[in-house]
Design a protein around this motif. Structure first.
Motif, PDB file in Angstrom:
ATOM      1  N   LEU A 154       7.148   2.318  -3.264  1.00 11.79           N
ATOM      2  CA  LEU A 154       6.681   2.841  -4.286  1.00 11.79           C
ATOM      3  C   LEU A 154       5.418   2.469  -4.708  1.00 11.79           C
ATOM      4  N   HIS A 155       4.847   1.491  -4.046  1.00  7.66           N
ATOM      5  CA  HIS A 155       3.268   1.353  -4.533  1.00  7.66           C
ATOM      6  C   HIS A 155       2.561   1.933  -3.368  1.00  7.66           C
ATOM      7  N   GLU A 156       3.196   2.315  -2.012  1.00  4.01           N
ATOM      8  CA  GLU A 156       2.980   3.351  -1.013  1.00  4.01           C
ATOM      9  C   GLU A 156       2.790   4.614  -1.422  1.00  4.01           C
ATOM     10  N   ILE A 157       3.855   5.254  -1.922  1.00  2.00           N
ATOM     11  CA  ILE A 157       3.804   6.228  -1.854  1.00  2.00           C
ATOM     12  C   ILE A 157       2.640   6.757  -3.417  1.00  2.00           C
ATOM     13  N   ILE A 158       2.736   5.962  -4.450  1.00  2.00           N
ATOM     14  CA  ILE A 158       1.228   6.421  -5.385  1.00  2.00           C
ATOM     15  C   ILE A 158      -0.257   6.397  -4.354  1.00  2.00           C
ATOM     16  N   ALA A 159      -0.178   5.038  -3.316  1.00  3.08           N
ATOM     17  CA  ALA A 159      -1.403   5.167  -2.911  1.00  3.08           C
ATOM     18  C   ALA A 159      -2.161   6.160  -1.674  1.00  3.08           C
ATOM     19  N   THR A 160      -0.594   6.766  -1.514  1.00  4.62           N
ATOM     20  CA  THR A 160      -0.745   7.827   0.140  1.00  4.62           C
ATOM     21  C   THR A 160      -0.189   9.017  -0.369  1.00  4.62           C
ATOM     22  N   SER A 161       0.378   9.316  -1.725  1.00  2.00           N
ATOM     23  CA  SER A 161       0.730  10.608  -2.727  1.00  2.00           C
ATOM     24  C   SER A 161       1.119  11.166  -1.333  1.00  2.00           C
ATOM     25  N   PRO A 162       2.315  11.546  -0.229  1.00  2.00           N
ATOM     26  CA  PRO A 162       3.310  11.968   0.441  1.00  2.00           C
ATOM     27  C   PRO A 162       3.610  13.334   0.084  1.00  2.00           C
ATOM     28  N   VAL A 200      18.299  -2.760   1.329  1.00  2.00           N
ATOM     29  CA  VAL A 200      19.047  -1.329   0.796  1.00  2.00           C
ATOM     30  C   VAL A 200      18.701  -0.295   1.714  1.00  2.00           C
ATOM     31  N   ASN A 201      20.166   0.637   1.227  1.00  8.77           N
ATOM     32  CA  ASN A 201      20.092   1.945   2.159  1.00  8.77           C
ATOM     33  C   ASN A 201      19.367   2.851   1.400  1.00  8.77           C
ATOM     34  N   GLY A 202      19.242   4.158   1.950  1.00  2.00           N
ATOM     35  CA  GLY A 202      18.592   5.682   1.664  1.00  2.00           C
ATOM     36  C   GLY A 202      18.632   5.890   0.203  1.00  2.00           C
ATOM     37  N   ILE A 203      19.925   6.095   0.662  1.00  2.00           N
ATOM     38  CA  ILE A 203      20.744   6.934  -0.996  1.00  2.00           C
ATOM     39  C   ILE A 203      20.165   6.359  -2.084  1.00  2.00           C
ATOM     40  N   ASP A 204      20.489   5.655  -2.363  1.00  2.00           N
ATOM     41  CA  ASP A 204      19.597   4.366  -3.153  1.00  2.00           C
ATOM     42  C   ASP A 204      18.363   4.703  -4.016  1.00  2.00           C
ATOM     43  N   LEU A 205      17.689   4.099  -2.961  1.00  2.00           N
ATOM     44  CA  LEU A 205      16.343   4.536  -2.612  1.00  2.00           C
ATOM     45  C   LEU A 205      16.189   5.827  -3.289  1.00  2.00           C
ATOM     46  N   THR A 206      16.622   7.290  -3.059  1.00  2.00           N
ATOM     47  CA  THR A 206      16.313   8.417  -2.759  1.00  2.00           C
ATOM     48  C   THR A 206      17.075   8.884  -4.263  1.00  2.00           C
ATOM     49  N   VAL A 207      17.566   8.786  -5.338  1.00  2.00           N
ATOM     50  CA  VAL A 207      18.148   8.073  -6.608  1.00  2.00           C
ATOM     51  C   VAL A 207      16.863   7.647  -7.400  1.00  2.00           C
ATOM     52  N   ASP A 256      11.479   2.471   6.899  1.00  2.00           N
ATOM     53  CA  ASP A 256      12.232   2.381   7.772  1.00  2.00           C
ATOM     54  C   ASP A 256      12.009   0.587   7.962  1.00  2.00           C
ATOM     55  N   ASP A 257      13.024  -0.190   8.155  1.00  2.00           N
ATOM     56  CA  ASP A 257      12.829  -1.658   8.573  1.00  2.00           C
ATOM     57  C   ASP A 257      12.760  -2.341  10.010  1.00  2.00           C
ATOM     58  N   ARG A 258      12.876  -0.869  11.206  1.00  2.00           N
ATOM     59  CA  ARG A 258      12.692  -1.456  12.316  1.00  2.00           C
ATOM     60  C   ARG A 258      11.443  -0.760  12.512  1.00  2.00           C
ATOM     61  N   GLN A 259      10.353  -1.647  12.880  1.00  2.00           N
ATOM     62  CA  GLN A 259       9.370  -1.883  12.933  1.00  2.00           C
ATOM     63  C   GLN A 259       8.089  -0.619  13.907  1.00  2.00           C
ATOM     64  N   LEU A 260       8.893  -1.580  14.984  1.00  2.00           N
ATOM     65  CA  LEU A 260       8.638  -0.711  16.703  1.00  2.00           C
ATOM     66  C   LEU A 260       9.014   0.694  16.448  1.00  2.00           C
ATOM     67  N   LEU A 261      10.266   1.201  16.083  1.00  2.00           N
ATOM     68  CA  LEU A 261      10.317   2.331  15.369  1.00  2.00           C
ATOM     69  C   LEU A 261       9.614   3.028  14.847  1.00  2.00           C
ATOM     70  N   LEU A 262       8.739   2.133  13.313  1.00  2.00           N
ATOM     71  CA  LEU A 262       7.812   2.973  13.629  1.00  2.00           C
ATOM     72  C   LEU A 262       6.910   3.320  14.070  1.00  2.00           C
ATOM     73  N   GLU A 263       6.981   2.650  14.284  1.00  2.00           N
ATOM     74  CA  GLU A 263       5.281   2.447  15.218  1.00  2.00           C
ATOM     75  C   GLU A 263       5.058   3.453  16.311  1.00  2.00           C
ATOM     76  N   CYS A 264       6.122   3.354  16.422  1.00  2.00           N
ATOM     77  CA  CYS A 264       6.439   5.413  17.758  1.00  2.00           C
ATOM     78  C   CYS A 264       6.538   6.161  17.202  1.00  2.00           C
ATOM     79  N   GLU A 295      10.228  -2.502  -0.504  1.00  2.00           N
ATOM     80  CA  GLU A 295      10.442  -3.273  -2.426  1.00  2.00           C
ATOM     81  C   GLU A 295       8.452  -2.609  -2.323  1.00  2.00           C
ATOM     82  N   PHE A 296       7.652  -2.864  -1.110  1.00  2.00           N
ATOM     83  CA  PHE A 296       6.886  -2.156  -1.117  1.00  2.00           C
ATOM     84  C   PHE A 296       6.265  -0.358  -1.059  1.00  2.00           C
TER      85      PHE A 296
END
Length: 201
Positions: free
Chosen positions: A41-49, A61-68, A9-17, A38-39
């Motif tokens: 793919l790198h984070e997915i590779i690093a953390t294997s969620p 970018v929207n979540g739909i495009d990223l999902t695809v 999410d691009d809202r840092q406060l929401l992410l932390e909460c 932008e980061f």
């Protein structure tokens, strides 16, 4: 065994909460947060969620495009789409993109936790929407063509990119215009952006 979750999410406060709250759940572990897609793919590779929890409406970018894009390379990934709104267009777009679940941000945290556990177990969870609305949704191919239109591609260029005939492209564009209840290609793009189906780049 922990369910490893990555938050996007691009809202840092929401992410932390959200991270703090989910980490209180014994079986859930937030392995990372991403505020800049932008980061991702790198984070997915690093953390294997096991699960990516992603907002549909981000500025870049929207979540739909990223999902695809993510599921093209990582079809095993399970993605939950979060949204402020439960528009039928959003729900259907998330489903068509291959997401595992869709829910609105206003839902109680316990419902989100339940959804995460259900998705981890292999279930798909989507709100019910009226069948009459589903008929008006864009197909995956129409959605792809709409994105090419948004990039100002001609029918001929779209035909080459998708390796289909110009006549087929024209057929799909007519269908897009009809479903979005607009009068032109430009109108289709504008309406899709307003509905959150396309991102402004």
């Amino acid at each position: 065994m922990n369910i490893n979750v990555l938050l996007v999410d691009d809202r840092q406060l929401l992410l932390e909460c959200l991270s703090n709250r989910l980490n209180k759940e014994p079986t859930i572990r937030v392995v990372g947060v991403v505020s800049n897609p932008e980061f991702l793919l790198h984070e997915i590779i690093a953390t294997s969620p096991n699960i990516v929890l992603m907002n549909i409406g981000m500025k870049l970018v929207n979540g739909i495009d990223l999902t695809v894009e993510l599921l093209k390379n990582m079809p095993h990934l399970r993605i939950i789409i979060l949204s402020k709104h439960d528009y039928a267009e959003y729900i259907q777009a998330a489903y068509n993109a291959g997401a595992s679940a869709f829910m609105t941000e206003e839902k109680p945290i316990q419902e989100l936790i339940f959804t995460i556990k259900q998705v981890y177990s292999g279930h798909k969870l989507f709100p019910k929407i009226e069948v009459i609305k589903i008929d008006k949704m864009l197909t995956p191919k129409e959605y792809e063509i709409l994105k090419w239109i948004a990039e100002d591609k001609t029918n001929s260029e779209i035909s080459e990119e998708m390796m289909i005939s110009i006549r087929t492209v024209e057929y799909h564009i007519s269908s897009i215009i009809r479903k979005l209840n607009v009068e032109s290609r430009v109108g289709a793009v504008v309406t899709a952006i307003k509905r959150g189906l396309l991102s402004i780049k």
